[in-house]
Scaffold this active site. Structure first.
Site, short mmCIF file in Angstrom:
data_model
loop_
_atom_site.label_atom_id
_atom_site.label_comp_id
_atom_site.label_asym_id
_atom_site.label_seq_id
_atom_site.Cartn_x
_atom_site.Cartn_y
_atom_site.Cartn_z
CB THR A 192 -0.84 -0.08 1.16
OG1 THR A 192 -2.02 -1.16 0.93
CG2 THR A 192 -1.94 1.38 1.36
CG PHE B 266 0.02 4.43 3.91
CD1 PHE B 266 -1.13 4.46 4.45
CD2 PHE B 266 0.91 3.36 3.56
CE1 PHE B 266 -1.51 3.03 4.88
CE2 PHE B 266 0.28 2.13 4.03
CZ PHE B 266 -0.83 1.98 4.67
#
Lengths: 278, 278
Positions: free
Chosen positions: B175, B177
């Site tokens: 992921t 961010f």
């Protein structure tokens, strides 16, 4: 056509209205809870075709449907655009000012937030899985203080009253639906739109070079959408809608040039565009 | 840094781990339920910064966060990538073969579906709002037949046992961010990545011409994502991550050429790329 069409949603849902527009009023339905179930219905041959929303003009692309098309090797053979007009619906004897509970799909509730804040600030908003099913629910509860948000057609189906029309905040609210099949359908005589997936090399400028194959031939892309390639972090493929039919000579040259660039091309379908969108 | 950082999720959630990686272990937190609440925390000055997931390598872009950045005129001042590794977590005395209920966030449950189908087909899967909160829940229920799926850090925080590690189906699960603020932050000395929004004219080839401004200068785009323009059905803007800092002369020339093409450019921020992603 007497086709059986799988859709997400119930009778008089926006999917149902779009399916009637595309396949005609005589077509049958398999009503499904999710997009996955809808596609499974054509894979299992419980339905001839599926009709799925692929994009909304406010929300954007529905990535789940893009992923399902590729995963199940489906063909796109048509499209239909629908203006999404939301109505506040109550029992025949309901009064707008008395409404205390409003049922609808969360997306429909969000689309009508401004109207609800201004007109019915006291009413509680309750999420339901489908707009049309929310109308069925209030028709059974028989409480004139309960209302639903759904299509005009859902009000008519359940004999309910339209308390307010076109209550969505943004009137430029359109959904594009695509018709899907598991086997390659007969190509229409003169398709003028083709949906493809491009998987370029992972090199700088690869997308630019790919788009150039169309731009230099004056072929427009009405849509381009990136999606991750599963298992290859931060590599992307691109879904594109090409404003040309697969029989078009310019289009065919563009595809050949793409392949010469080591760009992989998957053709999802060539079909007639729904000109009501413009 | 002693900064207060707003995140979606609880202590030891993946957002919390990413925030510690970017802001350091001494940074404080405002824990929020949704992305909207997270952004509201910096708008209301209850937090100095926000850290939000913007993309997952399997799921794709998180459009809600893109929309919130523009709607709230936020600045991106950094990024951090995290490998998402899921663990099956139980009480200290739990036995893998006895597990009958598994709590986690629906995305985490989906990521571990293959492992659960093969190893614990009998166990019921129960959706919970946060991975780390699911570990807290089983630590309170004190039933050795209950397990949670979450980070290694969540197991440690609540004194729980890791029954199985790295149980996600696809290991290429990362992921990205981004760090957000409401006011323009001090630009780092040598930023090498810039996030922009392009709004081209609605004419054929406009995106191709826009990408050409970068391609012809050898500037790579690591990401391009289309989003609808609200109120203009089927018109799009494009979020792009440019592999160059805003001080770069080539970059500046590219922006000038874009503007000369009547392409509107919004710069969301110029910052140091997280090289651990490559």
């Amino acid at each position: 056509m007497g086709s059986i069409v799988a859709i997400q949603g119930d009778q008089a849902s926006f999917h149902d209205i779009a399916a009637s527009q595309f396949f005609g009023g005589q077509s049958g339905r398999v009503f499904c809870d999710t997009f996955t179930d809808t596609i499974q219905a054509i894979v299992d041959k419980r339905a001839d075709y599926a009709l799925c929303a692929i994009e909304n003009s406010l929300y954007g692309s529905i990535n789940e449907v893009y992923d399902l098309i590729l995963a199940n090797k489906l063909y796109i053979f048509g499209e239909v655009y629908l203006r999404i007009e939301q109505c506040l619906i109550g029992l025949p004897e309901a009064q707008l000012s008395d409404i205390s509970e409003i049922y609808s799909h969360p997306v429909a509730l969000a689309q009508c937030e401004e109207y609800l804040d201004n007109t019915l600030p006291q009413a509680e908003r309750l999420e339901y899985h489908d707009t049309a099913a929310a109308v069925e629910k209030i028709s059974q509860l028989l409480n004139p203080q309960f209302a639903a948000i759904a299509s005009r057609q859902a009000a008519k189906l359940y004999g309910m009253q339209i308390l307010a029309e076109s209550i969505e905040t943004n009137k430029a609210n359109y959904t594009r639906f695509i018709a899907l099949s598991t086997s390659q359908p007969d190509t229409p005589v003169q398709p003028n739109k083709t949906s493809i997936v491009l998987r370029t090399t992972h090199t700088p400028g690869a997308l630019y070079n790919a788009l150039g194959c169309f731009a230099k031939r004056g072929i427009n892309l009405s849509k381009i959408q990136s999606r991750p390639i599963i298992g290859k972090a931060w590599h992307y493929m691109f879904y594109a809608d090409v404003s040309a039919g697969a029989q078009d000579e310019n289009y065919q040259q563009a595809i050949q040039e793409l392949q010469a660039q080591d760009c992989k091309v998957i053709v999802l379908g060539s079909y007639l565009s729904d000109t009501s969108a413009n």
